[in-house]
Design a protein around this motif. Structure first.
Motif, PDB file in Angstrom:
ATOM      1  N   ILE A 161      16.878 -56.879 -34.614  1.00 42.91           N
ATOM      2  CA  ILE A 161      15.527 -57.223 -35.051  1.00 42.91           C
ATOM      3  C   ILE A 161      14.805 -55.904 -35.306  1.00 42.91           C
ATOM      4  N   ALA A 196       9.075 -55.032 -41.105  1.00 39.89           N
ATOM      5  CA  ALA A 196       9.474 -56.382 -41.508  1.00 39.89           C
ATOM      6  C   ALA A 196      10.245 -56.363 -42.818  1.00 39.89           C
ATOM      7  N   VAL A 241       3.943 -62.000 -41.063  1.00 37.03           N
ATOM      8  CA  VAL A 241       4.946 -61.304 -40.256  1.00 37.03           C
ATOM      9  C   VAL A 241       4.706 -61.647 -38.795  1.00 37.03           C
ATOM     10  N   ASP A 262       9.878 -61.550 -36.339  1.00 37.99           N
ATOM     11  CA  ASP A 262      10.277 -60.706 -37.468  1.00 37.99           C
ATOM     12  C   ASP A 262      10.316 -59.241 -37.069  1.00 37.99           C
TER      13      ASP A 262
END
Length: 369
Positions: A78, A132, A5, A52
């Protein structure tokens, strides 16, 4: 090999940036792309490579974190984990962060920040990994995604740390109690839960069965969350206090950093709010609430496990089911993070698996049991 991640850290404190970098980089499943001192520097970094997950400070000099979050979610969504100081005023600010689309929250005190963050390292890494995995299509741009509990140590305790397992009895006294005691509903949620809970509670009428909720959330923030829901819903919503009665038309939300248990005195249900160790890496813990419901409510209860990371509540839901309660898990399609419901389903603890939109109607069925 599973891809790590990638995280972008945004914080105006050099010490916090370095501490978060050290914590996240130590996790083999996480890679820190960069650390930026403010949103303007971060925006340029995002143009080069999209992370991420972003960890985002609230108070920054050139642009505050809430403003940046709103711009980000409107232009290029995001997953964002907010980084906030643990204050009463901060709780109101972070309600705005929830509305703007934050997935989770990392707490940092005004003093002793580095030591606090290091103690919370497992919790911080879990928050980033959960973010994530979040399905942003289920997080409205003006939504209210979940807040998280406080730090989580490596040791993982079960509900045994708070109360013994339920004892299933089959006595005439219990059968009579089952016929005369009000039905109650216990709900557990974590990442993505605050928006999901709002949708459920807004659909409930003023005379719905009494509800007790554990939403993984830091102390100070549960009171603000409860007040906001109280202004939106037909039911009365409040942060649970020790001794509060569970009654029709009332929703009690477990206070952050305190376990909340269901108790019974005669035909009256009430809650006990108490300190204790972290259970399933959380305080409050869903497992603790569900186990207490299995012990003291049995077939008079409904257990519902909703969106969230981890497995808190799975074992407790199984205990409720064994005690005769009706049990429900939110389905994958409507869960922001399908962790807690999945673990309960794999354990065989859920009588039904339903989408978010059907949970309120399932609760109303309790009136006809």
């Amino acid at each position: 090999m599973k891809r790590r991640v990638r995280v972008l850290i945004i914080d105006d404190s050099a010490s916090v940036r370095q501490t978060l970098t050290d914590i996240l980089s130590a996790d083999p499943g996480i890679e820190v792309l960069a650390a930026a001192s403010d949103p303007f520097v971060a925006a340029k970094r995002i143009q080069q490579e999209v992370p991420d997950v972003i960890t985002l400070d609230v108070e920054m000099p050139r642009m505050d974190g809430i403003t940046f979050l709103r711009k980000l979610m409107a232009q290029r969504p995001i997953p964002v984990v907010m980084c906030s100081s643990l204050t009463e005023n901060g709780s109101q600010t972070l309600i705005e962060a929830m509305e703007a689309g934050a997935i989770d929250i990392i707490l940092k005190p005004k003093v002793g920040t580095r030591a606090f963050l290091l103690e919370s390292s497992v919790r911080i890494c879990d928050a980033v990994k959960a973010a994530a995995r979040a399905d942003l299509s289920l997080v409205p741009r003006a939504g209210r995604p979940a807040l998280a509990s406080r730090s989580a140590p490596t040791a993982k305790l079960s509900a045994d740390a708070m109360l013994p397992p339920p004892i299933v009895r089959a006595s005439l006294t219990q059968e009579a109690m089952a016929r005369t005691t009000e039905m109650i509903v216990c709900i557990g949620a974590s990442t993505g839960g605050t928006e999901s809970l709002r949708l459920v509670l807004e659909a409930l009428p003023h005379d719905c069965p009494g509800v007790v909720i554990v939403q993984h959330m830091p102390e100070h923030f549960t009171a603000a969350f409860a007040r906001r829901l109280d202004g939106l819903c037909a039911v009365d919503v409040k942060e649970a206090e020790d001794g509060d009665t569970v009654r029709r038309g009332r929703v009690l939300i477990a206070p952050g950093n305190r376990h909340t248990l269901l108790r019974r005195s005669g035909a009256r249900y009430y809650v006990e709010v108490k300190d204790g160790p972290l259970v399933s890496r959380h305080r409050p813990s869903v497992d603790v609430l569900f186990r207490s419901a299995a012990r003291y409510a049995g077939a008079n209860a409904m257990g519902i496990i909703m969106t969230g990371m981890g497995d808190d509540g799975a074992q407790g839901l199984k205990e409720m089911q064994t005690a005769g309660a009706h049990t429900i898990a939110q389905d994958e399609a409507t869960s922001v993070v399908f962790g807690m419901p999945r673990e309960a389903i794999l354990l065989g603890a859920a009588d039904k698996v339903v989408p978010l939109q059907q949970i309120a109607s399932q609760i109303l069925l309790a009136r006809r049991w």
